[in-house]
Enzyme design. Sequence first.
Site, PDB file in Angstrom:
ATOM      1  N   LYS A 139       1.042  -1.290  -0.067  1.00  0.00           N
ATOM      2  CA  LYS A 139       0.059   0.064   0.005  1.00  0.00           C
ATOM      3  C   LYS A 139       0.943   1.234   0.013  1.00  0.00           C
ATOM      4  O   LYS A 139       0.501   2.263  -0.830  1.00  0.00           O
ATOM      5  CB  LYS A 139      -1.032  -0.086   1.197  1.00  0.00           C
ATOM      6  CG  LYS A 139      -1.987  -1.034   0.933  1.00  0.00           C
ATOM      7  CD  LYS A 139      -2.732  -1.649   2.225  1.00  0.00           C
ATOM      8  CE  LYS A 139      -3.914  -2.627   2.081  1.00  0.00           C
ATOM      9  NZ  LYS A 139      -4.280  -3.149   3.068  1.00  0.00           N
TER      10      LYS A 139
ATOM     11  N   GLN B 194      -5.566  -2.333   9.045  1.00  0.00           N
ATOM     12  CA  GLN B 194      -5.105  -3.781   8.625  1.00  0.00           C
ATOM     13  C   GLN B 194      -5.718  -4.785   9.311  1.00  0.00           C
ATOM     14  O   GLN B 194      -5.526  -4.946  10.370  1.00  0.00           O
ATOM     15  CB  GLN B 194      -3.704  -3.643   8.389  1.00  0.00           C
ATOM     16  CG  GLN B 194      -3.124  -4.800   7.643  1.00  0.00           C
ATOM     17  CD  GLN B 194      -3.679  -5.034   6.114  1.00  0.00           C
ATOM     18  OE1 GLN B 194      -3.397  -3.743   5.401  1.00  0.00           O
ATOM     19  NE2 GLN B 194      -3.978  -5.929   5.762  1.00  0.00           N
TER      20      GLN B 194
ATOM     21  N   ASP C  81     -11.769   1.389   2.841  1.00  0.00           N
ATOM     22  CA  ASP C  81     -11.848  -0.006   2.438  1.00  0.00           C
ATOM     23  C   ASP C  81     -13.175  -0.340   2.229  1.00  0.00           C
ATOM     24  O   ASP C  81     -13.679  -1.441   1.836  1.00  0.00           O
ATOM     25  CB  ASP C  81     -11.344  -0.738   3.659  1.00  0.00           C
ATOM     26  CG  ASP C  81      -9.685  -1.360   3.522  1.00  0.00           C
ATOM     27  OD1 ASP C  81      -9.615  -1.679   2.656  1.00  0.00           O
ATOM     28  OD2 ASP C  81      -9.448  -1.934   4.635  1.00  0.00           O
TER      29      ASP C  81
END
Length: 287
Positions: free
Chosen positions: A52, A96, A119
């Site tokens: 990322k 995460q 997300d």
Amino acid sequence: MMNLMEGKPLAAAVKARAAARVQALQARGVQPRLAVLLVGDNPASAVYVRGKEKDCAECGIASDVIRLPADTAQSALLAHIAALNADSAVHGILVQLPLPAQIDPDAVLEAIAPEKDVDGFTPVNMGRLLAGRLDACFAPCTPAGCMELLAAAGVDPAGKQAVVLGRSNIVGKPMAVLLTAANATVTLCHSKTRDLAALCRRADILVAAIGREAFVTADMVKPGAAVVDVGINRGADGKLHGDVDFAAVAPLAGAITPVPGGVGLMTRAMLMENTVKAAEMAAKKLA
Ligand code: NDP
């Protein structure tokens, strides 16, 4: 003839598109910024987070990785999220997953401001997605990437039979919603589904997201079907394999994604697109 739906060129195109939008924002004095919270030392998570950071750098997005120890208390993580929610320089917040056992992932995801939830995992975003308000939400990156792959291969879901294997909140369920929004007729399958092979054989579009190596065999695939393989499984050979028996299915599929080199790359690219979208929305609010 089989059409290989490769992620690499398409991910590059999506990232180039994101980079151009970043430049337009920068010209207006806005620097898009993604904050990533990484708790603990899961090796796979560390690899994903490095990916990322690399993608952000490539697109001109600033990234901050906040690394917290594995024994971080939930309250401490929530305090970080509250600070990032309040920081107008941060446009995207990503926690995460997976999180260590002492932390409730639902409580954490619910704490992320929906307008920074790149997300697309917060209940507000999932609700908007379900309501078909695609402009007002962030579609989860993996299913959004699958839709891009299908579009690039010229597969229009409208009127088609689509079968999705797996009903997780991050892949299977939103995939079914996106395909429905694109006018496919969707069957969402899971571990309790009966006659799975027969259902799969009816699919014009088959998406496999269950996490079992080579689960989808040639006898489960309709000739000419578009097959999207989300699975990432470490095989006995030490290599990464999808949920689809690629060697057997590829010759009869109309289009198929490879693993690696398919959906995984698109997941990464769609995060960049969502982060730019968050920055654009924030800039619009200020304007
Ligand atoms: P989950 O483990 O959360 O969900 C798996 C789903 O598959 C569940 O709904 C489960 O059913 C279903 N399932 C399991 N076994 C069977 C079976 N034998 N028959 C039918 N259904 C079954 O997985 P995720 O959705 O998080 O991930 C799925 C796969 O995709 C994994 O390999 C993961 O690594 C990969 N992945 C890849 C990404 C990428 O970018 N390429 C991103 C995210 C995930 P039930 O609900 O009944 O238990």
